[in-house]
Design a protein around this motif. Sequence first.
Motif, PDB file in Angstrom:
ATOM      1  N   VAL A 139       8.889   6.195  -4.455  1.00 45.63           N
ATOM      2  CA  VAL A 139       8.993   5.105  -5.323  1.00 45.63           C
ATOM      3  C   VAL A 139       8.124   5.543  -6.767  1.00 45.63           C
ATOM      4  O   VAL A 139       6.787   5.783  -6.562  1.00 45.63           O
ATOM      5  CB  VAL A 139       8.348   3.513  -4.868  1.00 45.63           C
ATOM      6  N   ALA A 140       8.850   4.949  -7.650  1.00 46.90           N
ATOM      7  CA  ALA A 140       8.105   5.491  -9.215  1.00 46.90           C
ATOM      8  C   ALA A 140       6.803   4.629  -9.447  1.00 46.90           C
ATOM      9  O   ALA A 140       5.968   5.156 -10.026  1.00 46.90           O
ATOM     10  CB  ALA A 140       8.930   5.608 -10.213  1.00 46.90           C
ATOM     11  N   LYS A 141       7.011   3.343  -9.340  1.00 44.59           N
ATOM     12  CA  LYS A 141       5.609   2.518  -9.596  1.00 44.59           C
ATOM     13  C   LYS A 141       4.982   1.899  -8.530  1.00 44.59           C
ATOM     14  O   LYS A 141       5.675   1.293  -7.564  1.00 44.59           O
ATOM     15  CB  LYS A 141       6.136   1.415 -10.563  1.00 44.59           C
ATOM     16  N   PRO A 142       3.593   1.792  -8.533  1.00 46.93           N
ATOM     17  CA  PRO A 142       2.973   1.321  -7.386  1.00 46.93           C
ATOM     18  C   PRO A 142       3.139  -0.120  -7.384  1.00 46.93           C
ATOM     19  O   PRO A 142       3.297  -0.803  -8.547  1.00 46.93           O
ATOM     20  CB  PRO A 142       1.573   1.808  -7.426  1.00 46.93           C
ATOM     21  N   MET A 143       3.334  -0.825  -6.210  1.00 46.89           N
ATOM     22  CA  MET A 143       3.420  -2.135  -6.104  1.00 46.89           C
ATOM     23  C   MET A 143       2.356  -2.528  -5.064  1.00 46.89           C
ATOM     24  O   MET A 143       2.087  -1.890  -4.053  1.00 46.89           O
ATOM     25  CB  MET A 143       4.996  -2.414  -5.905  1.00 46.89           C
ATOM     26  N   PRO A 144       2.067  -3.879  -5.115  1.00 48.74           N
ATOM     27  CA  PRO A 144       1.310  -4.359  -3.949  1.00 48.74           C
ATOM     28  C   PRO A 144       2.069  -4.536  -2.685  1.00 48.74           C
ATOM     29  O   PRO A 144       3.067  -4.936  -2.675  1.00 48.74           O
ATOM     30  CB  PRO A 144       0.786  -5.777  -4.611  1.00 48.74           C
ATOM     31  N   ILE A 145       1.476  -4.006  -1.621  1.00 52.49           N
ATOM     32  CA  ILE A 145       2.106  -4.147  -0.368  1.00 52.49           C
ATOM     33  C   ILE A 145       1.077  -4.964   0.574  1.00 52.49           C
ATOM     34  O   ILE A 145      -0.188  -4.377   0.439  1.00 52.49           O
ATOM     35  CB  ILE A 145       2.308  -2.910   0.185  1.00 52.49           C
ATOM     36  N   GLU A 146       1.388  -5.864   1.160  1.00 54.14           N
ATOM     37  CA  GLU A 146       0.563  -6.523   2.101  1.00 54.14           C
ATOM     38  C   GLU A 146       1.235  -6.168   3.540  1.00 54.14           C
ATOM     39  O   GLU A 146       2.395  -6.458   3.952  1.00 54.14           O
ATOM     40  CB  GLU A 146       0.662  -7.966   1.920  1.00 54.14           C
TER      41      GLU A 146
ATOM     42  N   ASP B  35      -7.490  -8.772  15.398  1.00 52.31           N
ATOM     43  CA  ASP B  35      -8.544  -8.043  15.174  1.00 52.31           C
ATOM     44  C   ASP B  35      -8.678  -7.089  14.142  1.00 52.31           C
ATOM     45  O   ASP B  35      -9.469  -6.215  13.882  1.00 52.31           O
ATOM     46  CB  ASP B  35      -9.051  -7.569  16.583  1.00 52.31           C
ATOM     47  N   SER B  36      -7.162  -6.866  13.583  1.00 54.57           N
ATOM     48  CA  SER B  36      -7.115  -5.748  12.605  1.00 54.57           C
ATOM     49  C   SER B  36      -6.334  -6.344  11.573  1.00 54.57           C
ATOM     50  O   SER B  36      -5.091  -6.728  11.576  1.00 54.57           O
ATOM     51  CB  SER B  36      -6.458  -4.618  13.331  1.00 54.57           C
ATOM     52  N   GLY B  37      -6.500  -6.464  10.222  1.00 56.99           N
ATOM     53  CA  GLY B  37      -5.866  -6.337   8.991  1.00 56.99           C
ATOM     54  C   GLY B  37      -5.364  -7.910   8.844  1.00 56.99           C
ATOM     55  O   GLY B  37      -6.138  -8.941   9.636  1.00 56.99           O
ATOM     56  N   ARG B  38      -4.459  -8.158   8.332  1.00 58.13           N
ATOM     57  CA  ARG B  38      -3.759  -9.595   8.264  1.00 58.13           C
ATOM     58  C   ARG B  38      -2.785  -9.784   9.296  1.00 58.13           C
ATOM     59  O   ARG B  38      -1.752  -9.013   9.377  1.00 58.13           O
ATOM     60  CB  ARG B  38      -3.124  -9.751   6.898  1.00 58.13           C
ATOM     61  N   TYR B  39      -2.844 -10.752   9.966  1.00 60.56           N
ATOM     62  CA  TYR B  39      -2.479 -10.977  11.034  1.00 60.56           C
ATOM     63  C   TYR B  39      -0.723 -11.276  10.861  1.00 60.56           C
ATOM     64  O   TYR B  39       0.325 -10.779  11.261  1.00 60.56           O
ATOM     65  CB  TYR B  39      -2.728 -12.286  11.791  1.00 60.56           C
TER      66      TYR B  39
ATOM     67  N   LEU C  42      -4.161 -16.981  11.061  1.00 67.06           N
ATOM     68  CA  LEU C  42      -4.438 -17.722  12.627  1.00 67.06           C
ATOM     69  C   LEU C  42      -5.526 -18.938  12.487  1.00 67.06           C
ATOM     70  O   LEU C  42      -6.321 -18.741  11.771  1.00 67.06           O
ATOM     71  CB  LEU C  42      -4.893 -16.685  13.524  1.00 67.06           C
ATOM     72  N   LYS C  43      -5.182 -19.764  12.941  1.00 65.34           N
ATOM     73  CA  LYS C  43      -6.156 -20.681  13.322  1.00 65.34           C
ATOM     74  C   LYS C  43      -7.091 -20.612  14.216  1.00 65.34           C
ATOM     75  O   LYS C  43      -6.712 -20.384  15.584  1.00 65.34           O
ATOM     76  CB  LYS C  43      -5.345 -22.208  13.757  1.00 65.34           C
TER      77      LYS C  43
END
Length: 176
Positions: A149-156, A163-167, A172-173
């Motif tokens: 892909v030519a242009k970088p884009m935010p990836i979540e 216990d790792s990264g975004r659940y 999470l509560k």
Amino acid sequence: MFEFSPIPCTAQSDFISAAWHRESSDGGKGRTPRASEAQFDLATSDVTIGGKERADSGKGVKAILHAAVNVALLLYCGERNLPHPGLIVLDTPLLTYREPLGSKYGELSADEVELQRTGLATRFYDHLASLKDIGQFIVIENEDPPSDVAKPMPIETFTANPDSGRYGLFPLKRTG
């Protein structure tokens, strides 16, 4: 409460002509096969390609066409100063567009095989990135965008691991 008038038939035809048939920046290379044959079917209120209804296509083609219609509508509204929220959320538009051996959906249909040969996933993300000044796109997908892909884009990335990264989309509560 908002009230909206139905889109007149002439506007539906204009929408397909102006937004769907737009020339691509790469001169059509990698374009959706038979895109120039796109029509809006008033009986089904859906797009047909080469006389074939979207509903008669494979799952991957249906998902890509659905995403394309949503993006085309954003462009159409913007070019005519018509209201549009400027936000499009696409839920797994490329999920079923994958290699036949790795798909839980079985073999690809003939139109999906044809589409697969176009480098569509890269073009899909490049096209959305090129529209960043027109609208915001949230693509929920099970795989990362292609590396070319030519242009970088935010990836979540949602890990489903507390216990790792975004659940997930919502945090999470934490108890206790």
